[in-house]
Design a protein around this motif. Structure first.
Motif, short mmCIF file in Angstrom:
data_model
loop_
_atom_site.label_atom_id
_atom_site.label_comp_id
_atom_site.label_asym_id
_atom_site.label_seq_id
_atom_site.Cartn_x
_atom_site.Cartn_y
_atom_site.Cartn_z
N ALA A 146 38.24 -18.37 -42.77
CA ALA A 146 39.60 -18.06 -43.20
C ALA A 146 39.58 -17.30 -44.53
O ALA A 146 40.34 -16.35 -44.71
N PHE A 147 38.70 -17.71 -45.45
CA PHE A 147 38.67 -17.03 -46.74
C PHE A 147 38.08 -15.63 -46.62
O PHE A 147 38.43 -14.74 -47.41
N ASP A 148 37.22 -15.38 -45.64
CA ASP A 148 36.79 -14.01 -45.36
C ASP A 148 37.99 -13.18 -44.90
O ASP A 148 38.16 -12.03 -45.32
N LYS A 149 38.82 -13.78 -44.05
CA LYS A 149 40.04 -13.10 -43.59
C LYS A 149 41.01 -12.89 -44.76
O LYS A 149 41.67 -11.85 -44.84
N LEU A 150 41.10 -13.87 -45.67
CA LEU A 150 41.97 -13.74 -46.83
C LEU A 150 41.50 -12.58 -47.71
O LEU A 150 42.32 -11.79 -48.19
N THR A 151 40.20 -12.46 -47.90
CA THR A 151 39.65 -11.34 -48.69
C THR A 151 40.11 -10.01 -48.10
O THR A 151 40.57 -9.11 -48.82
N ALA A 152 40.00 -9.87 -46.78
CA ALA A 152 40.41 -8.63 -46.11
C ALA A 152 41.92 -8.42 -46.22
O ALA A 152 42.39 -7.29 -46.45
N HIS A 153 42.70 -9.50 -46.07
CA HIS A 153 44.17 -9.39 -46.17
C HIS A 153 44.58 -8.93 -47.57
O HIS A 153 45.44 -8.05 -47.72
N LEU A 154 43.96 -9.50 -48.59
CA LEU A 154 44.30 -9.10 -49.96
C LEU A 154 43.91 -7.66 -50.24
O LEU A 154 44.62 -6.95 -50.94
#
Length: 157
Positions: A146-154
């Motif tokens: 999820a935090f990998d996805k958050l990095t990409a979202h940000l």
């Protein structure tokens, strides 16, 4: 690291206000939460003390839906977020360990703490602790994805 908590530290290349919004705004939360391939078709979040959370996470093919509910305990804008989390049915009723296929001593309600600190140059340091979830559980790898996805979202925001 405690055996009964997942603790993850990350630094995001985004201002603290943006990371806070990703955690507290359902529209943003739905874009990054969950393991790779999973989607969040429902993210109802009232991020104020006593406010509720009701989240639906769907498997990549949509055949499995998991519901979560919780309550916000601490909301200190841009620095500290604490909320409870429990697996629930679609109506927000908390599931028992037996309903989840877990042993009777499995915690029904866990607690997530998110601490954010501005780390200079527009970066944000996050420490997330999910108490009640073993550090070596599938939940730990789910959070990491999820935090990998958050990095990409940000980065895309």
């Amino acid at each position: 690291m405690s055996e009964d908590a997942v603790v993850i530290e990350r630094t995001f290349d985004a201002p603290i206000e943006m990371v806070w919004q990703a955690w507290t705004d359902g529209e943003h939360f739905a874009k990054w939460y969950g393991p790779q391939g999973f989607t969040i078709p429902v993210a109802n979040m009232d991020a104020q003390v006593g406010g509720s959370r009701h989240i639906c996470m769907a498997s990549p093919d949509g055949s499995m839906k998991m519901w979560f509910t919780g309550e916000y305990r601490t909301v200190d804008a841009t620095s500290l977020l604490v909320y409870t989390e429990a697996m629930s049915d679609e109506d927000g009723n908390v599931l028992s360990p037996a309903d989840m296929g877990m042993p009777d001593d499995h915690p029904m309600i866990t607690e997530v703490t998110v601490q954010l600190t501005a780390d200079g140059d527009g970066k944000t340091r996050m420490v997330m602790t999910h108490a009640g979830i073993p550090a070596d559980s599938p939940g730990a790898s789910g959070w990491a994805m999820a935090f990998d996805k958050l990095t990409a979202h940000l980065a895309a925001a």
